[in-house]
Design a protein around this motif. Structure first.
Motif, PDB file in Angstrom:
ATOM      1  N   LEU A  64      71.874  -0.297 -27.123  1.00  0.00           N
ATOM      2  CA  LEU A  64      72.733  -1.043 -26.209  1.00  0.00           C
ATOM      3  C   LEU A  64      73.086  -0.203 -24.981  1.00  0.00           C
ATOM      4  O   LEU A  64      73.093   1.029 -25.040  1.00  0.00           O
ATOM      5  CB  LEU A  64      74.009  -1.461 -26.934  1.00  0.00           C
ATOM      6  CG  LEU A  64      73.794  -2.290 -28.214  1.00  0.00           C
ATOM      7  CD1 LEU A  64      75.105  -2.475 -28.948  1.00  0.00           C
ATOM      8  CD2 LEU A  64      73.161  -3.640 -27.883  1.00  0.00           C
ATOM      9  N   LYS A  65      73.378  -0.902 -23.874  1.00  0.00           N
ATOM     10  CA  LYS A  65      73.741  -0.186 -22.648  1.00  0.00           C
ATOM     11  C   LYS A  65      75.152   0.379 -22.754  1.00  0.00           C
ATOM     12  O   LYS A  65      75.413   1.491 -22.353  1.00  0.00           O
ATOM     13  CB  LYS A  65      73.653  -1.141 -21.457  1.00  0.00           C
ATOM     14  CG  LYS A  65      72.230  -1.473 -21.050  1.00  0.00           C
ATOM     15  CD  LYS A  65      72.223  -2.511 -19.959  1.00  0.00           C
ATOM     16  CE  LYS A  65      70.816  -3.013 -19.726  1.00  0.00           C
ATOM     17  NZ  LYS A  65      70.775  -4.301 -19.039  1.00  0.00           N
ATOM     18  N   LYS A  66      76.083  -0.423 -23.252  1.00  0.00           N
ATOM     19  CA  LYS A  66      77.451   0.096 -23.440  1.00  0.00           C
ATOM     20  C   LYS A  66      77.923  -0.189 -24.866  1.00  0.00           C
ATOM     21  O   LYS A  66      77.438  -1.126 -25.519  1.00  0.00           O
ATOM     22  CB  LYS A  66      78.402  -0.481 -22.395  1.00  0.00           C
ATOM     23  CG  LYS A  66      78.439  -1.998 -22.295  1.00  0.00           C
ATOM     24  CD  LYS A  66      79.469  -2.394 -21.257  1.00  0.00           C
ATOM     25  CE  LYS A  66      79.775  -3.861 -21.347  1.00  0.00           C
ATOM     26  NZ  LYS A  66      79.147  -4.739 -20.459  1.00  0.00           N
ATOM     27  N   GLU A  67      78.835   0.671 -25.312  1.00  0.00           N
ATOM     28  CA  GLU A  67      79.279   0.580 -26.712  1.00  0.00           C
ATOM     29  C   GLU A  67      79.876  -0.783 -27.039  1.00  0.00           C
ATOM     30  O   GLU A  67      80.579  -1.377 -26.223  1.00  0.00           O
ATOM     31  CB  GLU A  67      80.298   1.676 -26.997  1.00  0.00           C
ATOM     32  CG  GLU A  67      79.667   3.053 -27.101  1.00  0.00           C
ATOM     33  CD  GLU A  67      80.559   4.055 -27.804  1.00  0.00           C
ATOM     34  OE1 GLU A  67      81.769   3.802 -27.880  1.00  0.00           O
ATOM     35  OE2 GLU A  67      80.024   5.077 -28.269  1.00  0.00           O
ATOM     36  N   THR A  68      79.550  -1.254 -28.250  1.00  0.00           N
ATOM     37  CA  THR A  68      80.049  -2.551 -28.691  1.00  0.00           C
ATOM     38  C   THR A  68      80.726  -2.369 -30.041  1.00  0.00           C
ATOM     39  O   THR A  68      80.240  -1.607 -30.888  1.00  0.00           O
ATOM     40  CB  THR A  68      78.849  -3.526 -28.866  1.00  0.00           C
ATOM     41  OG1 THR A  68      78.179  -3.591 -27.620  1.00  0.00           O
ATOM     42  CG2 THR A  68      79.299  -4.904 -29.266  1.00  0.00           C
ATOM     43  N   ASP A  86      76.012 -12.545 -23.515  1.00  0.00           N
ATOM     44  CA  ASP A  86      76.591 -11.214 -23.282  1.00  0.00           C
ATOM     45  C   ASP A  86      75.843 -10.139 -24.061  1.00  0.00           C
ATOM     46  O   ASP A  86      75.584  -9.056 -23.563  1.00  0.00           O
ATOM     47  CB  ASP A  86      78.073 -11.208 -23.714  1.00  0.00           C
ATOM     48  CG  ASP A  86      78.936 -11.912 -22.691  1.00  0.00           C
ATOM     49  OD1 ASP A  86      78.393 -12.279 -21.621  1.00  0.00           O
ATOM     50  OD2 ASP A  86      80.135 -12.111 -22.973  1.00  0.00           O
ATOM     51  N   PHE A  87      75.509 -10.470 -25.314  1.00  0.00           N
ATOM     52  CA  PHE A  87      74.817  -9.493 -26.163  1.00  0.00           C
ATOM     53  C   PHE A  87      73.442  -9.142 -25.555  1.00  0.00           C
ATOM     54  O   PHE A  87      73.076  -7.972 -25.464  1.00  0.00           O
ATOM     55  CB  PHE A  87      74.632 -10.059 -27.576  1.00  0.00           C
ATOM     56  CG  PHE A  87      73.967  -9.081 -28.517  1.00  0.00           C
ATOM     57  CD1 PHE A  87      74.710  -8.099 -29.159  1.00  0.00           C
ATOM     58  CD2 PHE A  87      72.589  -9.127 -28.734  1.00  0.00           C
ATOM     59  CE1 PHE A  87      74.099  -7.193 -30.002  1.00  0.00           C
ATOM     60  CE2 PHE A  87      71.971  -8.220 -29.575  1.00  0.00           C
ATOM     61  CZ  PHE A  87      72.738  -7.256 -30.213  1.00  0.00           C
ATOM     62  N   ARG A 141      72.431  -9.360 -22.484  1.00  0.00           N
ATOM     63  CA  ARG A 141      72.535  -8.605 -21.229  1.00  0.00           C
ATOM     64  C   ARG A 141      72.878  -7.136 -21.477  1.00  0.00           C
ATOM     65  O   ARG A 141      72.640  -6.281 -20.643  1.00  0.00           O
ATOM     66  CB  ARG A 141      73.597  -9.258 -20.319  1.00  0.00           C
ATOM     67  CG  ARG A 141      73.068 -10.504 -19.597  1.00  0.00           C
ATOM     68  CD  ARG A 141      74.006 -10.930 -18.490  1.00  0.00           C
ATOM     69  NE  ARG A 141      75.291 -11.395 -19.012  1.00  0.00           N
ATOM     70  CZ  ARG A 141      75.526 -12.647 -19.428  1.00  0.00           C
ATOM     71  NH1 ARG A 141      74.559 -13.551 -19.352  1.00  0.00           N
ATOM     72  NH2 ARG A 141      76.697 -13.000 -19.900  1.00  0.00           N
ATOM     73  N   ASN A 142      73.421  -6.840 -22.648  1.00  0.00           N
ATOM     74  CA  ASN A 142      73.807  -5.469 -22.991  1.00  0.00           C
ATOM     75  C   ASN A 142      72.660  -4.688 -23.671  1.00  0.00           C
ATOM     76  O   ASN A 142      72.814  -3.539 -24.045  1.00  0.00           O
ATOM     77  CB  ASN A 142      75.036  -5.518 -23.924  1.00  0.00           C
ATOM     78  CG  ASN A 142      75.692  -4.157 -24.092  1.00  0.00           C
ATOM     79  OD1 ASN A 142      75.521  -3.275 -23.241  1.00  0.00           O
ATOM     80  ND2 ASN A 142      76.405  -3.968 -25.178  1.00  0.00           N
ATOM     81  N   GLU A 183      69.547  -2.426 -24.147  1.00  0.00           N
ATOM     82  CA  GLU A 183      68.801  -1.393 -23.406  1.00  0.00           C
ATOM     83  C   GLU A 183      67.327  -1.451 -23.835  1.00  0.00           C
ATOM     84  O   GLU A 183      66.426  -1.442 -23.024  1.00  0.00           O
ATOM     85  CB  GLU A 183      69.390  -0.015 -23.748  1.00  0.00           C
ATOM     86  CG  GLU A 183      68.692   1.147 -23.106  1.00  0.00           C
ATOM     87  CD  GLU A 183      69.342   1.560 -21.798  1.00  0.00           C
ATOM     88  OE1 GLU A 183      70.575   1.602 -21.741  1.00  0.00           O
ATOM     89  OE2 GLU A 183      68.608   1.806 -20.842  1.00  0.00           O
TER      90      GLU A 183
END
Lengths: 108, 712
Positions: free
Chosen positions: B284-288, B383-384, B386-387, B389
């Protein structure tokens, strides 16, 4: 230059050239056999599936054979080199590190 | 993944590392001079040096990397064993004795023995540093892999631990302690590998999928989904499965259940279509934030895990790593034994070594092929999506044993077929698959290039070369090389059995194939916790030893070649050792950083790169110095620099690096050509450079000291 020269001073090795020539010959022999493995795999990979003996195929026999051959050739090389060193340099090969002479004893 | 640490494992590991450190401190007293520090005073007996050679050489790449590659790519992994060992022939027949005769502490001494050239001193020192660092990366990666199951730590903590321990070893004792540590771990590695092989033969071959993974899949509700309808490439899931379709890519289908995504593969068996869940890793690009209940792998501990929540950047089968929901794979899907096809679930019982190879060749293995779903990156979606990587999935592929037991699974030496955008093979007008000639050529070149680099790389590795200065004479240098070849050759034959043992026992961790050999030792069918702990501790000591040797070589290059010789600082013995220790510390820090960055990459593959850089930078210089009288100092300097730079440049734009750029940053970089192993270009280029520059600078040789020239 401060840092150059052998780690320990070695006796003269009269067999050096002979060993070097033998080494090159054995290197070429092994190199050709190794190249054979690479060439077969590259050009005729199907051949590597051919069964030879004990249910083993050419790939396994040739691959393991290259490993075993390296060991055998190493032992043969060492045998002949040691023999030649003893012959040309005297017993023990004459290549052990030179002991520093005790100059005072010689003056006496 | 079953990476729950056990007290036995921790105890064995701590005892081993403590012993290695104790040994280092003991020998520290013997290394007061520069000669003692960098070359063990030239006093090590040949037999001990020979086993230490094996210890140096049987690094993480050999035990972890080769076995791991054999476990996923069959015979192609064994090609590394063949090439690594064949390289010793060059070392023995061509390099060993002259290196001993000409050098003092480092291989730069030998190269520069007749020239006294600042250029050679600097170029050789830089190449030693670069090759050492290239070789250090896989060692650190391997160390990181090992501590995760042993101690339950993260990969980076293992890398830092090795870095600290090794810097302590090297900073206290130098070459003498390194030699004894290598001797010890070289011997133990061989003994315990024999034991592991005996356990593998005793367990034989069977079709049972790794039980722990099966249990995990059952408990997570990841059983196969039958009755899937496929019409015009549109997949419809049966209503009662609880899963909703959330996208398709090539043969793969993404399903969603309770807000969690998993990847599946469509299997067509006659009229019945089934979806099979496949392993996946989503970066992922940012932590979830993720809620989950961790899976308890240890059946002896019947504790009930509580639901927990944590932030993560990576999802393994849709869950954070701590959830333990990523399972081990690879198993035999068909066994032919004594001419009969065995029933599902049946096994052969214990087998002899050759019978083991024969049965595997006649049977069928389900191996897992890695597929990067690049087209999924940058997708709009929710949203998922788009996140995301990057996404990697592994496709289960039943593969005939005949193909496993010959080259071709990793190195595509067979003709490569053209595929359409969906990954289907294109059939030509003659009803045969269309061959992609361009790709076929590159694949063959990759294979030849690797074999070339392995053959010529060994004798150009700095930590192998410096070991020639630790024995008293040329005869001892030769004898110790033969002991090394025998020990290493025997071990390499064992790698085939350990790797295939991992492949057939379903223990492979797809995110880190380096752990295959230790994990087969851990499997209840083969060994158990004790064998796993001992093997892992030895493998860890293996890394410690090899890293120590490399760091001594690198520190020698800095203190002796650059500071003392190149810069002419004329350091005292004590200052030279001090400078070497500071260099060791800096090299250790660099190695730690790179070890973390290259996490998860097969260590043998990475070592292949180190060999390619070593063979390109150093070997042409060594060979031509010994066998071509017209070689000049400028020729040697140019060949080292050109070979090294060419090899690194080709690697930087290789498809494998492109894959890593994607994994690290989600960058879609298209490699200009399909070459992962640079040797086939960089080694000849280095030779040609040496010849041309030497011929252009022949006048320089007129000034040489005839006595030094005659000594070559």
């Amino acid at each position: 230059m401060a840092g150059h020269g052998p780690a320990v001073k070695l006796g003269k090795d009269n067999a050096s050239e002979w060993k070097s020539k033998l080494g090159i010959k054995l290197f070429f022999v092994y190199g050709i056999i190794y190249a054979g493995f690479v060439v077969i795999t590259t050009i005729e990979p199907e051949w590597m599936s051919i069964n030879l003996f004990w249910g083993l195929n050419l790939a396994v026999v040739y691959g393991m054979g290259l490993i075993i051959l390296a060991i055998v050739m190493g032992l043969v090389y060492n045998y002949f080199c040691t023999k030649k060193e003893d012959e040309l340099n005297g017993p023990g090969g004459g290549m052990a590190p030179i002991e520093t002479k005790d100059e005072t004893k010689e003056i006496k | 993944m079953n990476y729950t640490p056990s007290p036995i494992a921790i105890g064995v590991f701590l005892a081993f590392v403590g012993f290695v450190l104790g040994l280092s401190f003991y020998f520290a007293r013997k290394a007061k001079s520069a000669e003692g520090y960098f070359a063990a005073g030239g006093s090590i007996p040949w037999w001990l040096n020979g086993v230490a050679f094996a210890g140096d050489y049987l690094s993480a790449a050999s035990f972890l990397g080769i076995c791991g590659m054999i476990a996923v790519a069959g015979f192609d992994g064994f090609l590394y064993s063949i090439g690594y060992l064949a390289g010793w022939v060059v070392a023995l027949f061509v390099v060993a004795e002259p290196m001993k005769r000409l050098g003092k502490y480092t291989f730069a001494d030998a190269l520069d023995s007749k020239f006294n050239s600042k250029g050679i001193q600097l170029a050789a020192a830089i190449s030693t540093l670069v090759v050492s660092i290239f070789y250090l990366i896989p060692q650190m990666v391997g160390a990181g892999s090992l501590v995760t199951p042993l101690l339950g730590w993260d990969q980076w903590m293992g890398v830092v631990l090795v870095g600290i321990v090794v810097v302590v070893i090297v900073a206290t004792a130098g070459m003498t302690s390194t030699t004894y540590v290598q001797f010890l771990k070289g011997g133990l590695l061989i003994i315990f590998s024999v034991l592991l092989c005996i356990c593998i033969f005793k367990a034989g071959l069977n079709m049972t999928v790794f039980e722990d993974s099966q249990k995990l899949k059952r408990e997570l509700g990841f059983g196969d989904i039958a009755g899937v309808i496929v019409k015009d490439d549109v997949v419809t899931i049966p209503g009662d499965s609880g899963f909703k379709k959330a996208g398709t890519f090539k043969h793969f289908v993404r399903l969603e259940k309770e807000g969690r995504y998993s990847w599946w593969m469509l299997k067509k068996d006659g009229k019945v279509n089934t979806l099979i869940q496949i392993p996946s890793v989503t970066k992922l690009k940012k932590e979830t934030k993720c809620k989950f209940t961790a899976y308890n792998h240890n059946p002896k501990v019947a504790k009930k895990e509580k639901e927990q929540e944590l932030s993560t950047l990576e999802l393994f089968n849709g869950y954070p790593k701590a959830a333990n929901h990523f399972y081990q794979v690879s198993h035999l899907s068909k066994i032919v034994y004594k001419g009969k096809v065995l029933k599902a679930g049946a096994g052969t019982g214990s087998l002899g070594p050759f019978e083991f190879l024969k049965v595997l060749k006649d049977s069928e293995v389900t191996i897992f092929k890695k597929v990067a779903l690049k087209a999924w990156t940058g997708r709009k979606g929710n949203d998922f999506d788009r996140n995301i990587e990057s996404i990697t999935v592994w496709k289960p592929t039943p593969t005939a044993g005949v193909l496993v037991m010959r080259p071709g699974l990793k190195f595509k030496v067979d003709p490569v077929h053209k595929k359409d955008k969906n990954g289907n093979v294109i059939i030509g007008a003659d009803n045969k698959p269309v061959i992609d000639n361009n790709k076929t050529l590159w694949e063959k070149l990759n294979f030849v290039s690797l074999m070339l680099a392995l053959f010529f790389g060994t004798s150009a590795l700095p930590h192998v070369l410096i070991r020639y200065y630790t024995v008293p004479s040329q005869r001892d240098a030769r004898k110790s090389t033969i002991v090394a070849i025998t020990a290493i050759g025997f071990f390499y034959i064992l790698t085939l059995f350990m790797g295939l043992g991992a492949m057939s026992n379903g223990v492979i961790d797809l995110t880190d194939t380096n752990m295959s050999a230790p994990l087969v030792a851990a499997s209840a069918k083969v060994g158990g916790v004790l064998l796993f702990s001992i093997i892992s501790a030895i493998a860890f000591a293996t890394v410690l030893g090899t890293v120590s040797g490399l760091i001594v070589a690198a520190s020698g290059a800095v203190a002796h070649d650059i500071m003392d010789n190149y810069m002419g600082l004329n350091l005292t013995d004590a200052n030279k050792v001090k400078a070497g220790k500071i260099a060791a510390l800096i090299t250790g820090v660099i190695a730690i950083g790179l070890g973390i960055v290259f996490k998860g990459v097969n260590v043998s593959f990475l070592v292949g790169w180190a060999f390619a850089v070593a063979a390109s930078a150093n070997l042409p210089a060594i060979m031509m110095l010994l066998f071509w009288k017209k070689t000049t100092a400028k020729g040697i300097t140019a060949s080292i620099l050109v070979g090294m730079i060419a090899a690194i440049a080709i690697l930087a734009i290789s498809p494998k690096m492109a894959e890593m750029y994607y994994g690290w940053w989600g960058v879609n970089f298209d490699a200009p050509f399909d070459l992962n192993n640079p040797g086939i270009i960089s080694i000849p280029l280095s030779f040609i450079t040496l010849v041309i520059v030497s011929l252009m600078t022949q006048k320089d040789n007129d000034k040489l000291d005839p006595e030094k020239v005659a000594a070559i």
